[in-house]
Write an enzyme that holds these catalytic residues in place. Structure first.
Site, mmCIF file in Angstrom:
data_model
loop_
_atom_site.group_PDB
_atom_site.id
_atom_site.type_symbol
_atom_site.label_atom_id
_atom_site.label_comp_id
_atom_site.label_asym_id
_atom_site.label_seq_id
_atom_site.Cartn_x
_atom_site.Cartn_y
_atom_site.Cartn_z
ATOM 1 N N CYS A 60 14.144 -9.939 -4.175
ATOM 2 C CA CYS A 60 14.286 -9.377 -5.574
ATOM 3 C C CYS A 60 13.213 -8.810 -6.057
ATOM 4 O O CYS A 60 12.699 -9.276 -6.870
ATOM 5 C CB CYS A 60 15.030 -10.721 -6.274
ATOM 6 S SG CYS A 60 16.315 -11.328 -5.644
ATOM 7 N N TYR B 237 0.600 -1.369 -0.032
ATOM 8 C CA TYR B 237 0.021 0.124 0.096
ATOM 9 C C TYR B 237 0.929 1.311 0.061
ATOM 10 O O TYR B 237 0.392 2.359 0.066
ATOM 11 C CB TYR B 237 -0.835 0.049 1.257
ATOM 12 C CG TYR B 237 -1.682 -0.988 1.682
ATOM 13 C CD1 TYR B 237 -2.602 -1.697 0.805
ATOM 14 C CD2 TYR B 237 -1.497 -1.819 2.702
ATOM 15 C CE1 TYR B 237 -3.476 -2.711 1.012
ATOM 16 C CE2 TYR B 237 -2.213 -2.917 3.411
ATOM 17 C CZ TYR B 237 -3.402 -3.174 2.338
ATOM 18 O OH TYR B 237 -4.075 -4.477 2.889
#
Ligand SMILES: *Cc1c(COP(=O)(O)O)cnc(C)c1O
Length: 416
Positions: A341, A314
């Site tokens: 990653c 968010y």
């Protein structure tokens, strides 16, 4: 200034004993906050908070809340099982699910939970799954459109998947009554992380009005009204905490204005809070593991988004304190990252902080709700442990960290 609930010495001691990263919860804070909530609603003799289990699904935490008088709000099979393990059954469980599988309805009814129906079609689904309808049923309302307070739009329930329309609500209660259901409630959840003390009172006005109308329309006398979750917490240092006393008083005013004249002065008020009950009383602690000096200054932690997804998901703000450097000037600008990653694995972006040395403990605030529980296993990363700082100052391991064996446990890849 926003300060962690434990001292730098405590964090250092806990890190030395248990290793980082870890989520730490503050039993005293949880209890005191729960008592403030009950005090704010003490005018309503039936008031009860049903803690939203999804926020912090750990039986040790759930037991603390149970001791403070809270029930539990569940929405899945394993959340129902958690409630049972935390010693909460019967009408102590509110089952507020959606897209509910038959087996979940069956377990909920077996445990004696209050079933909160998300949709009118679920009356038949529930009856077919269980064989009969329980004597108490709650229905979830979605008023559609936008929801406003003080002339500003708080949210857009018309776009939310939850709940029944106003027309369906009337129809549902008429059907439930005809089918012999005896006790009724209504529920609605319209806004998340509301920082205004107006949210609950405005929602209460809406639901109280609906309850009065339903009585006229169907003869059903609603016995409880569940204002659900959504009360927020100040994640940012410049935000103020919700005045819970004002919230309780605002709901009371609506109660006296609308319910009492409608002959519904015995209605019990329920809440189903998650964030408000727990977020400030948990933190995620990680160690500064690596540093990078490229186009930005980076500090990489041994924790990652698998331990706290809200910033990645968010863009949520979580305040950060460098333990032991609470009063040091914020002379640096860092991106604080995890090791995934995945470039959104950043706990903070361009954050002003004191100079960080490798080995420093970083405390991410307000992770007590929707923190650990949103964790996942991307990159094969293993989720952290959870610790409880008890009222007597001792620390208890309430969930161990995941191990590679846990990660491999669900695979079926044959003998090697
Ligand atoms: C998530 C949820 C809650 C708790 O929400 P908070 O924002 O944490 O207060 C309560 N009820 C239901 C049905 C929910 O899905």
């Amino acid at each position: 200034m926003k300060q962690p609930f434990a001292t730098p010495e405590q964090f250092a001691e806990i890190a030395a004993r248990f290793g980082t990263p870890f989520h730490l919860y503050d039993e005293r804070g949880i209890r005191e906050n729960a008592r403030r909530l009950y005090e704010a609603f003490s005018w309503n003799s039936g008031f009860r908070e049903f803690f939203a289990v999804k926020a912090t699904p750990n039986p040790a935490i759930l037991r603390v809340l149970r001791e403070e008088g809270c029930g539990l709000d569940c929405a899945s099979l394993t959340e129902l099982m958690l409630a049972e393990r935390a010693g909460v059954t019967g009408k102590g469980i509110m089952f507020s699910s959606n897209v509910t599988p038959d087996e979940e309805f069956r377990l909920a009814v077996e445990l004696g939970a209050i079933i909160n129906l998300d949709d009118i079609t679920h009356i038949d689904v529930l009856e077919n799954a269980v064989g009969t309808l329980p004597d108490t049923i709650c229905c979830r309302f979605n008023p559609g459109g936008t929801f406003q307070a003080s002339n500003s739009v708080m949210d857009t329930p018309g776009e939310a998947k939850y709940g029944m329309t106003r027309g369906q609500l009337t129809e549902a209660f008429a059907i439930l009554k005809a089918k012999g259901v005896k006790r009724f409630g209504i529920h609605s959840f319209l806004v998340s992380n509301a920082l205004t003390s107006e949210y609950y009172p405005r929602l209460a006005e809406l639901l109280f009005t609906v309850a009065a109308e339903l009585k006229e329309e169907t003869g059903v006398a609603i016995e409880f009204i569940n204002l659900s979750g959504g009360i927020g917490v100040p994640y940012k240092p410049d935000e103020a905490a919700v005045d819970i006393k004002a919230v309780g008083a605002g709901v009371r005013a609506a109660y006296e204005k609308i319910l009492v004249p409608a002959g519904l002065g015995e209605v019990a008020i329920y809440s189903e809070l998650g964030r408000y009950m727990l977020a400030p009383y948990g933190c995620l602690v990680g160690t500064a593991l690596r540093e990078k000096h490229t186009y930005r200054e980076y500090i990489g932690l041994d924790a990652s988004a698998v331990d706290l997804m809200r910033p990645a998901m968010y863009g949520a703000y979580h305040h950060i304190t460098v333990a032991g450097k609470e009063n040091a000037p914020a002379t640096e600008i860092y991106d604080i990252t995890g090791s995934l990653c995945e470039n959104n694995d950043k706990f903070a972006i361009n954050r002003k902080l004191p100079k960080i040395a490798l080995g420093d403990l970083l405390v991410l605030h307000d992770t007590g709700a929707h923190g650990y529980s949103m964790g996942y296993n991307y990159n094969g990363k293993l989720r952290s442990k959870e610790l409880l700082l008890k009222e007597d100052g001792s620390v208890e391991l309430i969930r161990r960290a995941e191990t590679p064996e846990d990660y491999f446990a669900t695979l079926n890849y044959g003998a090697d």
